[in-house]
Design an enzyme around this catalytic site. Structure first.
Site, PDB file in Angstrom:
ATOM      1  N   ARG A 161     -57.287 -72.654  22.072  1.00 53.27           N
ATOM      2  CA  ARG A 161     -56.775 -73.696  21.193  1.00 53.27           C
ATOM      3  C   ARG A 161     -56.614 -74.994  21.983  1.00 53.27           C
ATOM      4  NH1 ARG A 161     -51.088 -71.789  19.128  1.00 53.27           N
ATOM      5  NH2 ARG A 161     -51.414 -73.648  17.857  1.00 53.27           N
TER       6      ARG A 161
ATOM      7  N   LYS B  93     -46.337 -76.071  13.473  1.00 49.64           N
ATOM      8  CA  LYS B  93     -46.073 -76.634  12.138  1.00 49.64           C
ATOM      9  C   LYS B  93     -44.631 -76.417  11.716  1.00 49.64           C
ATOM     10  CE  LYS B  93     -49.658 -74.982   9.783  1.00 49.64           C
ATOM     11  NZ  LYS B  93     -50.545 -74.742   8.607  1.00 49.64           N
TER      12      LYS B  93
ATOM     13  N   GLU C 268     -53.692 -72.805   6.360  1.00 45.07           N
ATOM     14  CA  GLU C 268     -52.636 -72.411   5.434  1.00 45.07           C
ATOM     15  C   GLU C 268     -52.012 -73.693   4.880  1.00 45.07           C
ATOM     16  OE1 GLU C 268     -50.019 -69.134   6.897  1.00 45.07           O
ATOM     17  OE2 GLU C 268     -51.222 -69.350   8.726  1.00 45.07           O
TER      18      GLU C 268
END
Length: 537
Positions: free
Chosen positions: A272, A282, A38
């Site tokens: 992850r 983020k 994104e």
């Protein structure tokens, strides 16, 4: 730790899954992945693992990995993030035209996604809900608690189509209504309780401008974008495990309607990347930037790829680290020291050595020869550029009767097992001479102002002809030839091993002393002459 090349490669269950698919003829042996960031921030170290999994897997099996920006939220996205992501990918070793075709965007598919949303309405699988977000959230219930169906859930198809088209036409205010999938409000998976597909947002998109007043949610756009592109293996991190059922449900509706242009993609989740002393949210990283805690997304203390690049991390060491830790189904936290070991191994192999004194202390050789004018003789000594690679050759450095050493390399009253310079002790100056401390001069406050030494002229090159050994070899910079400079020293941004675990907020674990600026450093002249882009250590 041993060299990175000597370390075994960890297991990769995703690779084994692809091998099994190919053996069964699934997807006709085709392998296509995608990396879907994104564009609402910079890439960080956690993305590096996802990048290597997506791109390397496709390359190994002769497939394709698309770079697709999932740009469905105009409020947080920006073209500058797109540019930064492309730049970081190239630095990491994945370049447009070589490793992936032209970048793709979910916004490229807005028209198709809209048409498919209308199709779901026509099939009785979606409806317009005029309730506010807080009410919708409350009606979803919770784990073990039943959901409450919207009073608009059974609207006639024609009415839903009319409202949705008017949403598209921009007739309604922000948040006036949403489009929801009609799945199951009693489903044990909360993602399946009539999820939102579209929201009204009067915001300018970085690519489509103001042409769209409605925007698809991630869950609606993601799987359908995979389907449009022909993705076979949609690889996600474990937090999307609960989303997989919805991913499949949407695609099932389109498959049953004969709308899928390729085989139905399959989502697979893997663990992850998490590191100690590191935070990769983020949203929190953006807060650090906007609050001025760091100098920007590329601050050398940040876990972003641009920050690691600025700190001097070789891209190859990051890729080697990601390969070493492997791909598993269980989340775990790796020690940051492991990543740092890969960095050291790579730098030790490739970096040219140069000398710099960060906290300078002057040293004077009292028996150094002078010329007829009384000026100290200047010699040039030979130094190895890289002890790990003889092909990097040697360089010469000026040496005379006055030079700088690190202040910590001298102690007037040495502690036990202190082997550096102190009164009466002999040390080796790298590539130059053996010197012995004969005393020192002090400032009015008692601090050491200058160290006095004698030099053994028989030890030129840093070797004693009689074979005697010393326990310390020290770096130095000639005082008459030193280049002044400033150096920023960076420590870990977070003091806690797991930021936020004890305090409840990762920002409470920030280390206020994680950056130190030294302005009176003394640099070897060769360091100032190093070509841009060279790796030095």
């Amino acid at each position: 730790m041993s060299d990175a090349d000597d370390r075994p490669t960890a297991a990769n269950f995703v690779r084994e899954l692809v091998i099994a698919d190919n053996e069964r003829g699934t997807f006709a042996g085709r392998v296509q992945t995608r990396f879907p960031p994104e564009p609402n921030g910079y890439l960080h170290i956690g993305h590096a693992k996802a990048i290597s999994v997506d791109f390397d897997l496709a390359a190994e099996f002769g497939g394709v990995c698309n770079l697709r920006f999932d740009d469905t939220n105009p409020d947080t996205e920006d073209t500058s993030y797109v540019d930064a992501i492309i730049e970081d990918l190239a630095w990491l070793g994945y370049r447009q035209g070589e490793d992936y075709p032209e970048p793709l965007y979910a916004s490229d598919y807005f028209e198709q996604l809209y048409r498919w949303a209308e199709l779901l309405i026509e099939r009785g699988c979606a409806y317009v809900d005029e309730q506010d977000g807080e009410t919708i959230s409350a009606q979803r219930g919770g784990y073990g608690n039943p959901g409450v169906e919207s009073p608009h859930r059974d609207r006639p198809v024609e009415e839903n189509l009319d409202l949705f088209r008017r949403m598209r036409a921009g007739e309604f205010a922000d948040a006036a209504m949403v489009l929801r999938a009609k799945v199951d409000m009693q489903h044990e998976n909360m993602q399946m309780r009539d999820p939102v597909m579209y929201r009204i947002r009067a915001a300018e998109h970085h690519r489509t401008g103001t042409s769209w007043p409605i925007y698809p949610t991630y869950d609606w756009a993601h799987g359908q974008s995979d389907a449009i592109e022909g993705v076979t293996h949609s690889l996600c991190t474990l937090e999307f495990d609960s989303h997989r059922e919805l991913y499949d449900w949407y695609l099932d509706q389109l498959r049953e309607a004969g709308e899928l242009p390729h085989e139905q993609p399959r989502q697979t989740e893997f663990a992850r990347l998490a590191l100690t002393h590191t935070m990769t949210s983020k949203r929190k990283l953006l807060q650090l930037v906007t609050d001025g805690v760091v100098d920007g997304w590329d601050d050398a203390r940040m876990p972003t790829l641009s920050g690691l690049r600025r700190r001097g991390y070789p891209a190859e060491s990051i890729r080697e680290f990601c390969s070493f830790i492997g791909v598993s189904r269980t989340n775990s936290r790796n020690e940051i020291e492991l990543l740092e070991s890969f960095v050291r191994t790579r730098l030790n192999r490739l970096a040219l050595r140069r000398m710099a004194v960060l906290r300078p202390l002057e040293v004077v050789i009292t028996n150094w020869p002078t010329d007829d004018a009384g000026d100290p003789i200047v010699e040039h000594v030979e130094l190895i550029n890289n002890p790990e690679n003889s092909e990097d050759g040697t360089r010469t450095a000026p040496f005379s009767g006055r030079f700088w050493i690190e202040r910590e390399d001298f102690m007037a009253e040495p502690e036990p097992k202190y082997f550096r310079l102190s009164p009466g002790r002999e040390v080796r100056l790298r590539g130059a001479y053996f010197v012995t401390c004969t005393g020192f001069e002090a400032n009015d406050d008692g601090s050491v102002a200058r160290v006095l030494v004698t030099c053994d002229p028989e030890t030129r090159g840093g070797n004693a002809p009689d074979g005697r050994k010393v326990k310390s070899t020290m770096h130095w910079v000639s005082a008459a030839h030193a280049v002044g400079g400033s150096v920023a020293l960076y420590d870990r941004l977070f003091s806690a091993e797991v930021p936020g675990e004890a305090t409840g907020d990762v920002l409470d674990d920030l280390d206020p002393d994680s950056r130190e600026l030294l302005t009176d450093c003394k640099l070897e002249p060769a360091l100032a002459d190093t070509p841009p882009g060279a790796v030095v250590q």
